[in-house]
Write an enzyme that holds these catalytic residues in place. Structure first.
Site, PDB file in Angstrom:
ATOM      1  N   LYS A  51       1.078  -0.604   0.159  1.00  0.00           N
ATOM      2  CA  LYS A  51       0.175  -0.377   0.284  1.00  0.00           C
ATOM      3  C   LYS A  51       0.764   1.461  -0.210  1.00  0.00           C
ATOM      4  O   LYS A  51       1.152   1.526  -0.690  1.00  0.00           O
ATOM      5  CB  LYS A  51      -0.949  -0.162   1.251  1.00  0.00           C
ATOM      6  CG  LYS A  51      -2.108  -0.962   0.832  1.00  0.00           C
ATOM      7  CD  LYS A  51      -2.862  -1.085   2.398  1.00  0.00           C
ATOM      8  CE  LYS A  51      -3.795  -2.115   2.421  1.00  0.00           C
ATOM      9  NZ  LYS A  51      -4.743  -3.063   3.348  1.00  0.00           N
ATOM     10  N   GLN A  95      -4.801  -1.544   9.242  1.00  0.00           N
ATOM     11  CA  GLN A  95      -4.694  -2.676   8.785  1.00  0.00           C
ATOM     12  C   GLN A  95      -5.159  -3.848  10.052  1.00  0.00           C
ATOM     13  O   GLN A  95      -4.959  -4.221  10.706  1.00  0.00           O
ATOM     14  CB  GLN A  95      -2.759  -3.285   8.878  1.00  0.00           C
ATOM     15  CG  GLN A  95      -3.428  -4.490   7.661  1.00  0.00           C
ATOM     16  CD  GLN A  95      -3.793  -4.663   5.926  1.00  0.00           C
ATOM     17  OE1 GLN A  95      -3.548  -3.694   5.192  1.00  0.00           O
ATOM     18  NE2 GLN A  95      -4.051  -5.638   5.660  1.00  0.00           N
ATOM     19  N   ASP A 118     -10.969   3.218   3.583  1.00  0.00           N
ATOM     20  CA  ASP A 118     -11.375   1.513   3.847  1.00  0.00           C
ATOM     21  C   ASP A 118     -12.701   1.428   3.278  1.00  0.00           C
ATOM     22  O   ASP A 118     -13.219   0.184   3.422  1.00  0.00           O
ATOM     23  CB  ASP A 118     -10.811   0.662   4.756  1.00  0.00           C
ATOM     24  CG  ASP A 118      -9.396   0.162   4.331  1.00  0.00           C
ATOM     25  OD1 ASP A 118      -9.291  -0.587   3.677  1.00  0.00           O
ATOM     26  OD2 ASP A 118      -8.909  -0.133   6.168  1.00  0.00           O
TER      27      ASP A 118
END
Ligand code: GUN
Length: 282
Positions: A51, A95, A118
């Site tokens: 990422k 994460q 997200d």
């Protein structure tokens, strides 16, 4: 035929890079993504590294914060609040999965909607359910782009999703429903799963078990998207028995080179959209 997420993602990354140059000219700053990782799970560390590399590739700033397993939840929440107040941060990503013992929902609830790149917050998930999508979870959004890349009309198709996670299965089912598919969600408690999968025109597999979907479970001509990433004997493989299912499927996505690169390109897309929206609010 193969659906190469890597190639679909490359086109998106090109567009994001062009738009990032425009963004920087207009607002004299770069879009910025902050990533938080807790613990030392090697798979999560690899995803986070990818990422951050993605950010570099398209010209974004990235910030990364690593915490040892055992760091008090309040310390992580305090960092999220600091990032939430930072005008230069456009996206905050924690994460997942967090190590055992952390309350994921409590932690994620501190990410403001405008920086939830997200799309995991209750309000972003709620908007998706109402078919008024704002920020949509990266992996399911990437799968939709892959399906669209086949040019096949999704309306009326039987879509079967294997897996009901909050991060993939549930938002995936909603996106397919919003695209007028007839959607079935199967999970670990489903009895006789193949009665459903054999009927699937579109089969999205996110169950986390290597080579779980075998050829006898798949309808001739189905489109099969494999979201799984498993490591078996040091080699990456998906949740689908690729070699055998490929012979039956009209389209199939490989692992690696399938959904993985799409997730990252969608994350960068969501971050750019968040940066633009935030500038327009100010
Ligand atoms: N872990 C696996 N996939 C994801 C994702 O898309 N976002 C976050 N934050 N964690 C993940």
């Amino acid at each position: 035929m193969l659906i190469l997420g890597k190639e679909v993602a490359a086109k998106t990354l090109e567009k994001i890079t062009e738009n990032t140059i425009e963004f920087e000219k207009k607002y004299s700053r770069k879009p910025t993504l902050a990533v938080i990782i807790v613990g030392d799970d090697p798979a999560s560390q690899t995803y986070v590294k990818n990422k951050i590399n993605g950010c570099k590739q398209v010209g974004f700033n990235s910030l990364s914060y690593e915490y040892e397993n055992g760091t008090p939840e309040d310390e992580i929440v305090a960092k999220i609040k600091e990032l939430a107040d930072d005008r230069n941060v456009d996206g905050i990503l924690v994460q997942l999965p967090l190590p055992k013992g952390y309350n994921e929902q409590r932690i994620l609830a501190n990410i403001p909607d405008s920086k939830d790149v997200d799309g995991f917050n209750a309000s972003n998930i709620g908007c998706l359910c109402l078919n008024r999508p704002r920020t949509v979870s990266c992996t399911p959004l990437g799968v939709m782009h892959m399906l669209e890349s086949t040019g096949i009309d999704l309306a009326g198709k039987n879509a079967v999703v294997l897996g009901r996670s909050n991060t993939v299965g549930k938002p995936m089912a909603m996106l397919l429903l919003n695209a007028n598919c007839t959607v079935t969600v199967c999970h670990s408690k489903t009895v006789n799963m193949s009665q459903f999968t054999k009927n699937a025109d579109i089969l999205v597999v996110a169950i986390g078990k290597p080579k779980f979907v075998t050829a006898d479970m798949v309808k001739d001509g189905a489109i099969v998207i494999d979201v799984g990433i498993n490591r078996v004997d040091g080699k990456l493989c998906g949740d689908v028995d690729f070699e055998n299912v490929e012979k039956k499927a009209s389209y199939i996505s490989p692992v690696p080179g399938g959904v993985g690169p799409m997730t990252i390109s969608m994350l960068l897309y969501n971050t750019l959209m968040s940066a633009i929206a935030r500038e327009n609010e100010q």
